[in-house]
Design a protein around this motif. Structure first.
Motif, PDB file in Angstrom:
ATOM      1  N   LYS A  91     -12.701 -58.178 -35.460  1.00 20.49           N
ATOM      2  CA  LYS A  91     -13.378 -58.703 -36.570  1.00 20.49           C
ATOM      3  C   LYS A  91     -12.391 -59.826 -37.300  1.00 20.49           C
ATOM      4  CE  LYS A  91     -15.733 -57.133 -40.473  1.00 20.49           C
ATOM      5  NZ  LYS A  91     -15.959 -56.077 -41.402  1.00 20.49           N
ATOM      6  N   ILE A  92     -11.249 -59.447 -37.622  1.00 18.41           N
ATOM      7  CA  ILE A  92     -10.083 -60.289 -38.019  1.00 18.41           C
ATOM      8  C   ILE A  92      -9.796 -61.621 -37.189  1.00 18.41           C
ATOM      9  CG2 ILE A  92      -7.560 -60.559 -38.906  1.00 18.41           C
ATOM     10  CD1 ILE A  92      -7.800 -57.564 -39.402  1.00 18.41           C
ATOM     11  N   GLY A  94     -12.194 -62.762 -35.412  1.00 16.11           N
ATOM     12  CA  GLY A  94     -13.414 -63.488 -35.234  1.00 16.11           C
ATOM     13  C   GLY A  94     -13.488 -64.351 -36.678  1.00 16.11           C
ATOM     14  N   GLU A  95     -12.874 -63.744 -37.834  1.00 10.53           N
ATOM     15  CA  GLU A  95     -12.897 -64.680 -39.043  1.00 10.53           C
ATOM     16  C   GLU A  95     -11.680 -65.640 -38.961  1.00 10.53           C
ATOM     17  OE1 GLU A  95     -14.799 -64.390 -41.626  1.00 10.53           O
ATOM     18  OE2 GLU A  95     -16.043 -63.038 -40.556  1.00 10.53           O
ATOM     19  N   ARG A  96     -10.652 -65.414 -38.498  1.00 12.00           N
ATOM     20  CA  ARG A  96      -9.739 -66.451 -38.527  1.00 12.00           C
ATOM     21  C   ARG A  96     -10.176 -67.607 -37.681  1.00 12.00           C
ATOM     22  NH1 ARG A  96      -4.434 -62.698 -37.736  1.00 12.00           N
ATOM     23  NH2 ARG A  96      -4.368 -61.867 -39.994  1.00 12.00           N
ATOM     24  N   LYS A  98     -13.037 -68.447 -36.870  1.00 11.04           N
ATOM     25  CA  LYS A  98     -14.321 -69.106 -37.682  1.00 11.04           C
ATOM     26  C   LYS A  98     -13.831 -70.148 -38.444  1.00 11.04           C
ATOM     27  CE  LYS A  98     -18.395 -66.330 -38.969  1.00 11.04           C
ATOM     28  NZ  LYS A  98     -18.795 -65.447 -39.758  1.00 11.04           N
ATOM     29  N   GLU A  99     -12.800 -69.778 -39.535  1.00  8.08           N
ATOM     30  CA  GLU A  99     -12.047 -70.645 -40.296  1.00  8.08           C
ATOM     31  C   GLU A  99     -11.559 -71.678 -39.764  1.00  8.08           C
ATOM     32  OE1 GLU A  99      -9.167 -68.875 -42.986  1.00  8.08           O
ATOM     33  OE2 GLU A  99     -10.592 -67.342 -43.359  1.00  8.08           O
ATOM     34  N   LYS A 104     -18.941 -71.037 -31.385  1.00 10.48           N
ATOM     35  CA  LYS A 104     -19.199 -69.594 -31.390  1.00 10.48           C
ATOM     36  C   LYS A 104     -19.039 -69.102 -30.194  1.00 10.48           C
ATOM     37  CE  LYS A 104     -23.426 -68.163 -34.100  1.00 10.48           C
ATOM     38  NZ  LYS A 104     -24.645 -67.871 -34.158  1.00 10.48           N
ATOM     39  N   ILE A 107     -15.347 -68.089 -30.182  1.00  9.53           N
ATOM     40  CA  ILE A 107     -15.166 -67.071 -31.003  1.00  9.53           C
ATOM     41  C   ILE A 107     -15.312 -66.012 -30.123  1.00  9.53           C
ATOM     42  CG2 ILE A 107     -15.771 -65.792 -33.180  1.00  9.53           C
ATOM     43  CD1 ILE A 107     -16.007 -68.535 -34.406  1.00  9.53           C
ATOM     44  N   THR A 136      -3.268 -55.079 -37.701  1.00  9.96           N
ATOM     45  CA  THR A 136      -4.429 -54.831 -38.950  1.00  9.96           C
ATOM     46  C   THR A 136      -3.805 -54.323 -40.482  1.00  9.96           C
ATOM     47  OG1 THR A 136      -5.864 -54.374 -37.021  1.00  9.96           O
ATOM     48  CG2 THR A 136      -6.819 -54.088 -39.239  1.00  9.96           C
ATOM     49  N   GLU A 170     -18.957 -53.002 -35.661  1.00  9.50           N
ATOM     50  CA  GLU A 170     -18.702 -53.996 -36.379  1.00  9.50           C
ATOM     51  C   GLU A 170     -18.356 -55.404 -35.892  1.00  9.50           C
ATOM     52  OE1 GLU A 170     -15.338 -52.827 -39.038  1.00  9.50           O
ATOM     53  OE2 GLU A 170     -15.588 -50.912 -38.283  1.00  9.50           O
ATOM     54  N   TYR A 174     -19.986 -60.821 -33.888  1.00  2.00           N
ATOM     55  CA  TYR A 174     -19.322 -62.031 -33.235  1.00  2.00           C
ATOM     56  C   TYR A 174     -19.583 -62.556 -31.967  1.00  2.00           C
ATOM     57  CZ  TYR A 174     -16.895 -61.250 -37.758  1.00  2.00           C
ATOM     58  OH  TYR A 174     -16.718 -61.279 -39.300  1.00  2.00           O
TER      59      TYR A 174
END
Ligand SMILES: Nc1ncnc2c1ncn2[C@@H]1O[C@H](COP(=O)(O)OP(=O)(O)OP(=O)(O)O)[C@@H](O)[C@H]1O
Length: 184
Positions: A91-92, A94-96, A98-99, A104, A107, A136, A170, A174
């Motif tokens: 998830k981290i 994915g978020e990084r 995305k930023e 898509k 990612i 993490t 979770e 992504y």
């Protein structure tokens, strides 16, 4: 000694590699820049495509015997003395990414790679000396302390610190699972 810092894009390799090099008094080498400097590989859009064997040949020829930290998501495929594979909750990643404005598709590709341990599995085929670190919820400094602590104890191999199958639910948002609505 050459220490490779590898892991999925966005996991924090550059941050950790630079800090580790500073702490150890080693040189820092970015594998991508090294390849470009030696005219290895071909640019395909934004990405540099390299022949692993050719890159490994140059690493052996130019860097062997030096004390350095080698940063890059292919560094675990190079002739190095110690591999450190950084891990982070997918998830981290994915978020990084995305930023950073990744597509898509990109990612999803990278989140999946982290989920199924791609870097680690590749590293296991190359080298005995592999230390896996879960970053993490840790600061870069905490990651460095963990690495230095293991080095002090003489640990060269430590595996199995993460199991992302437990957090699969979770991670689903992504992933580009395709299929559409027919899969219920
Ligand atoms: N524990 C941690 N270790 C490393 N980086 C962290 C950590 N916690 C947060 N970060 C942040 O995560 C980001 C990771 O970016 P960085 O460029 O280091 O990753 P990378 O793996 O080298 O990516 P790429 O392979 O795509 O270049 C940075 O903004 C960094 O500050």
């Amino acid at each position: 000694m050459i220490i490779a810092i590898s892991g999925t894009p966005g996991v924090g390799k550059t941050t950790v590699a630079k800090l580790l090099a500073k702490k150890l008094g080693y040189d820092y080498v970015d594998l991508r820049e090294f390849a470009l400097r030696h005219g290895i590989g071909e640019m395909k859009g934004e990405e540099l495509e390299v022949e692993i064997d050719e890159l490994a040949y140059y690493v052996e020829r130019e860097l062997k015997g030096r004390d350095l930290v080698l940063d890059g998501h292919l560094s675990h495929l190079m002739p190095v003395d110690q591999i450190i594979v950084l891990r982070a909750h997918p998830k981290i990643i994915g978020e990084r990414l995305k930023e950073r404005g990744y597509s898509k598709e990109k990612i999803s590709e990278n989140v999946e790679a982290e989920l199924v341990d791609v870097c680690l599995l590749e590293a296991l085929e190359e080298n005995e000396s592999i230390i896996e670190i879960d970053t993490t919820n840790k600061t870069p400094e905490e990651v460095i302390d963990e690495i230095l602590n293991l080095f002090e104890k003489g640990v060269k191999r430590r595996l199995g610190v993460v199991d992302w199958t437990k957090v699969y639910d979770e991670v689903i948002p992504y992933l580009d699972l395709g299929g559409g609505d027919e899969w219920v």
